[in-house]
Scaffold this motif. Structure first.
Motif, PDB file in Angstrom:
ATOM      1  N   LYS A 229       9.954  70.808  24.574  1.00 44.68           N
ATOM      2  CA  LYS A 229       8.567  71.099  24.945  1.00 44.68           C
ATOM      3  C   LYS A 229       7.621  70.539  23.891  1.00 44.68           C
ATOM      4  CE  LYS A 229       9.451  73.701  28.611  1.00 44.68           C
ATOM      5  NZ  LYS A 229       9.029  73.304  29.987  1.00 44.68           N
ATOM      6  N   PHE A 230       6.475  70.063  24.358  1.00 45.36           N
ATOM      7  CA  PHE A 230       5.452  69.578  23.436  1.00 45.36           C
ATOM      8  C   PHE A 230       4.492  70.715  23.100  1.00 45.36           C
ATOM      9  CE2 PHE A 230       6.242  65.206  25.431  1.00 45.36           C
ATOM     10  CZ  PHE A 230       7.150  64.863  24.432  1.00 45.36           C
ATOM     11  N   ASP A 231       4.964  71.594  22.207  1.00 43.65           N
ATOM     12  CA  ASP A 231       4.128  72.691  21.752  1.00 43.65           C
ATOM     13  C   ASP A 231       4.008  72.615  20.233  1.00 43.65           C
ATOM     14  OD1 ASP A 231       6.685  73.384  21.043  1.00 43.65           O
ATOM     15  OD2 ASP A 231       6.753  75.252  22.170  1.00 43.65           O
ATOM     16  N   GLY A 232       3.450  73.658  19.605  1.00 47.30           N
ATOM     17  CA  GLY A 232       3.346  73.654  18.148  1.00 47.30           C
ATOM     18  C   GLY A 232       2.642  72.428  17.620  1.00 47.30           C
ATOM     19  N   PRO A 233       3.281  71.669  16.713  1.00 40.47           N
ATOM     20  CA  PRO A 233       2.638  70.492  16.134  1.00 40.47           C
ATOM     21  C   PRO A 233       2.347  69.390  17.147  1.00 40.47           C
ATOM     22  CG  PRO A 233       4.948  70.619  15.491  1.00 40.47           C
ATOM     23  CD  PRO A 233       4.610  71.925  16.133  1.00 40.47           C
ATOM     24  N   TYR A 234       3.010  69.443  18.303  1.00 40.60           N
ATOM     25  CA  TYR A 234       2.745  68.424  19.323  1.00 40.60           C
ATOM     26  C   TYR A 234       1.357  68.594  19.932  1.00 40.60           C
ATOM     27  CZ  TYR A 234       7.659  67.296  18.857  1.00 40.60           C
ATOM     28  OH  TYR A 234       8.874  66.909  18.338  1.00 40.60           O
ATOM     29  N   PHE A 235       0.769  69.781  19.782  1.00 42.96           N
ATOM     30  CA  PHE A 235      -0.619  69.940  20.215  1.00 42.96           C
ATOM     31  C   PHE A 235      -1.541  69.034  19.417  1.00 42.96           C
ATOM     32  CE2 PHE A 235       0.636  74.295  21.802  1.00 42.96           C
ATOM     33  CZ  PHE A 235       0.412  74.004  23.144  1.00 42.96           C
ATOM     34  N   ILE A 236      -1.192  68.773  18.156  1.00 41.96           N
ATOM     35  CA  ILE A 236      -1.986  67.840  17.352  1.00 41.96           C
ATOM     36  C   ILE A 236      -1.872  66.430  17.916  1.00 41.96           C
ATOM     37  CG2 ILE A 236      -2.211  66.794  15.062  1.00 41.96           C
ATOM     38  CD1 ILE A 236      -3.278  69.673  15.305  1.00 41.96           C
ATOM     39  N   MET A 237      -0.697  66.059  18.390  1.00 44.05           N
ATOM     40  CA  MET A 237      -0.528  64.743  19.011  1.00 44.05           C
ATOM     41  C   MET A 237      -1.355  64.656  20.290  1.00 44.05           C
ATOM     42  SD  MET A 237       3.537  63.988  18.432  1.00 44.05           S
ATOM     43  CE  MET A 237       4.360  64.537  16.925  1.00 44.05           C
ATOM     44  N   ARG A 238      -1.402  65.743  21.039  1.00 43.61           N
ATOM     45  CA  ARG A 238      -2.201  65.752  22.266  1.00 43.61           C
ATOM     46  C   ARG A 238      -3.691  65.650  21.929  1.00 43.61           C
ATOM     47  NH1 ARG A 238       0.675  70.567  25.719  1.00 43.61           N
ATOM     48  NH2 ARG A 238      -0.687  69.840  27.397  1.00 43.61           N
TER      49      ARG A 238
ATOM     50  N   LEU B   8      -4.906  64.107  19.256  1.00 46.42           N
ATOM     51  CA  LEU B   8      -5.123  62.721  18.838  1.00 46.42           C
ATOM     52  C   LEU B   8      -5.151  61.773  20.031  1.00 46.42           C
ATOM     53  CD1 LEU B   8      -2.843  62.710  15.675  1.00 46.42           C
ATOM     54  CD2 LEU B   8      -5.330  62.395  15.696  1.00 46.42           C
ATOM     55  N   ASP B   9      -4.363  62.080  21.053  1.00 48.26           N
ATOM     56  CA  ASP B   9      -4.389  61.266  22.277  1.00 48.26           C
ATOM     57  C   ASP B   9      -5.796  61.186  22.864  1.00 48.26           C
ATOM     58  OD1 ASP B   9      -1.913  60.172  22.678  1.00 48.26           O
ATOM     59  OD2 ASP B   9      -1.172  61.784  23.955  1.00 48.26           O
ATOM     60  N   LYS B  10      -6.491  62.315  22.841  1.00 43.73           N
ATOM     61  CA  LYS B  10      -7.817  62.376  23.448  1.00 43.73           C
ATOM     62  C   LYS B  10      -8.854  61.572  22.660  1.00 43.73           C
ATOM     63  CE  LYS B  10      -7.106  65.044  27.023  1.00 43.73           C
ATOM     64  NZ  LYS B  10      -7.332  64.564  28.419  1.00 43.73           N
ATOM     65  N   PHE B  11      -8.638  61.419  21.366  1.00 40.41           N
ATOM     66  CA  PHE B  11      -9.665  60.802  20.523  1.00 40.41           C
ATOM     67  C   PHE B  11      -9.195  59.516  19.843  1.00 40.41           C
ATOM     68  CE2 PHE B  11     -10.570  65.357  20.759  1.00 40.41           C
ATOM     69  CZ  PHE B  11     -11.889  65.332  21.180  1.00 40.41           C
ATOM     70  N   SER B  12      -8.084  58.969  20.303  1.00 38.61           N
ATOM     71  CA  SER B  12      -7.525  57.785  19.650  1.00 38.61           C
ATOM     72  C   SER B  12      -8.404  56.550  19.798  1.00 38.61           C
ATOM     73  CB  SER B  12      -6.126  57.488  20.210  1.00 38.61           C
ATOM     74  OG  SER B  12      -6.189  57.243  21.605  1.00 38.61           O
TER      75      SER B  12
END
Length: 366
Positions: free
Chosen positions: A203-212, A214-218
């Motif tokens: 699952k993309f939870d925890g620190p993967y929320f930071i990746m999500r 960054l996806d929005k503002f890359s």
């Protein structure tokens, strides 16, 4: 490493990622033992698929059975005959079932994490051949404490950042009450990332929320979130599996509490930069106040758009250091060490990029 005669393992938390991988590790290392897996009714289909995979390819394994049940119910929701049979045969209990969502509602967290653990404890005390009870807690039972957190510490008057932390703390307190009656090992992981070799995670939870995030503002200049001077304790899942496998089988692990945390964690700001460089190909160039981002994430519409839980931010600003000297000492005999974050984060980001649109891996943010 202590040798084991044929064991009968009982797991809660299957078919979850950690439980599945621990079972796989036990089988991989030549266990012909039996596996009795408690599965919530909602997860039965997935459990059947995973048990077939675990027992496949001619692997040496004893019996592997699924038992429909529910840790929130007395006797774990098992039929009395089944429960009685297991009480006579089970030698090792791994309790991993819990609600891990940082934004979990209080009632649900209380029912699963606290009442569930109370019920598992009661059930374990009826296991006549019990050799080890392995309970999965979290390093974050330390709550809002600052400074050095020892493996031997628990109740220090701390507050808590969310219902997840509070109920996991309450649950661990309950487990400590049975330590004098059952050989017990308590595992407190840090924040778990994917496999250090493959990047795989469920699952993309925890620190993967930071990746999500960054996806929005890359596509624009990336900001740091606040001026944190705190370290963030991230550990890859394969380290958790290897360490748990060893500590649960070694006599050194009896009546011990272990921080499975990074002994040399990166500063949160540096970890954020490394993730941004891998994911977006650039470094953060300015800083926005943490309070501003937290305020925006308090708005459901913005939170749903960026797909980030606001509770995630707290762990990038937590001024706590987790002493893991006990774990390091007992793992050294097996040559098990926590990999360096900078070495495995490229794999974690690569796996995320390849699977970020897979709906099975996405956590719904409300």
């Amino acid at each position: 490493m202590d040798s084991l005669a044929k064991a009968t393992y009982f797991f809660t938390g299957f078919p979850g990622f950690l439980a599945t991988r621990i079972i796989d590790k036990l089988i991989e290392n030549g266990s012909d033992s039996d596996f009795e897996l408690l599965v919530h009714p909602s997860a039965m289909e997935q459990a059947k698929i995973r048990t077939k995979r675990l027992a496949g390819n001619g692997r040496k394994i004893g019996r592997i059975r699924i038992h429909e049940g529910d840790i929130t119910k007395a006797d774990l929701g098992l039929a009395s005959a089944v429960s009685g049979e297991l009480n006579e045969t089970v030698t090792h209990v791994f309790h991993l079932a819990a609600v891990y969502d940082l934004a979990v509602p209080e009632a649900l967290a209380q029912a699963v994490n606290v009442t569930g653990t109370r019920n598992v404890n009661a059930w374990v005390l009826h296991c006549r051949k019990i050799e080890r009870y392995v309970y999965f807690s979290t390093a974050y039972v330390s709550g809002t404490r600052k400074g050095t957190i020892l493996e031997t510490e628990l109740a220090c008057g701390q507050g808590f950042k969310n219902h997840y932390e509070r109920t996991k703390y309450d649950a661990e307190v309950l487990v400590h009450y049975v330590r004098d009656r059952v050989p017990t090992t308590i595992i407190r992981p840090g924040i778990v990332l994917g496999d250090s070799r493959t990047g795989e995670t469920e699952k993309f939870d925890g620190p993967y929320f930071i990746m999500r995030f960054l996806d929005k503002f890359s596509g624009m200049p990336i900001p740091y979130i606040g001026k944190s001077r705190a370290a963030i304790n991230l550990v890859p899942v394969d380290y958790i599996i290897d360490a748990t496998h060893h500590l649960s089988r070694s006599s050194a692990g009896i009546d011990k509490v272990y921080h499975l945390t990074d002994p040399s964690p990166y500063m949160a700001r540096d970890a954020f930069r490394l993730i941004a460089e891998e994911l977006a190909g650039k470094k953060p160039v300015f800083t926005v106040p943490r309070s501003s981002v937290y305020m925006m994430l308090s708005m459901p519409s913005f939170r749903r758009w960026v797909q980030v839980e606001r509770e995630t931010l707290d762990y990038f600003h937590l001024e706590a250091e987790f002493d893991c000297s006990g774990a390091a000492a007992d793992l050294s005999q097996a040559g098990i060490r926590c990999p360096d974050f900078a070495d495995y984060i490229p794999k974690a980001v690569e796996f995320y990029k390849e699977n970020r649109h897979d709906p099975r891996k996405l956590i719904e943010v409300k």
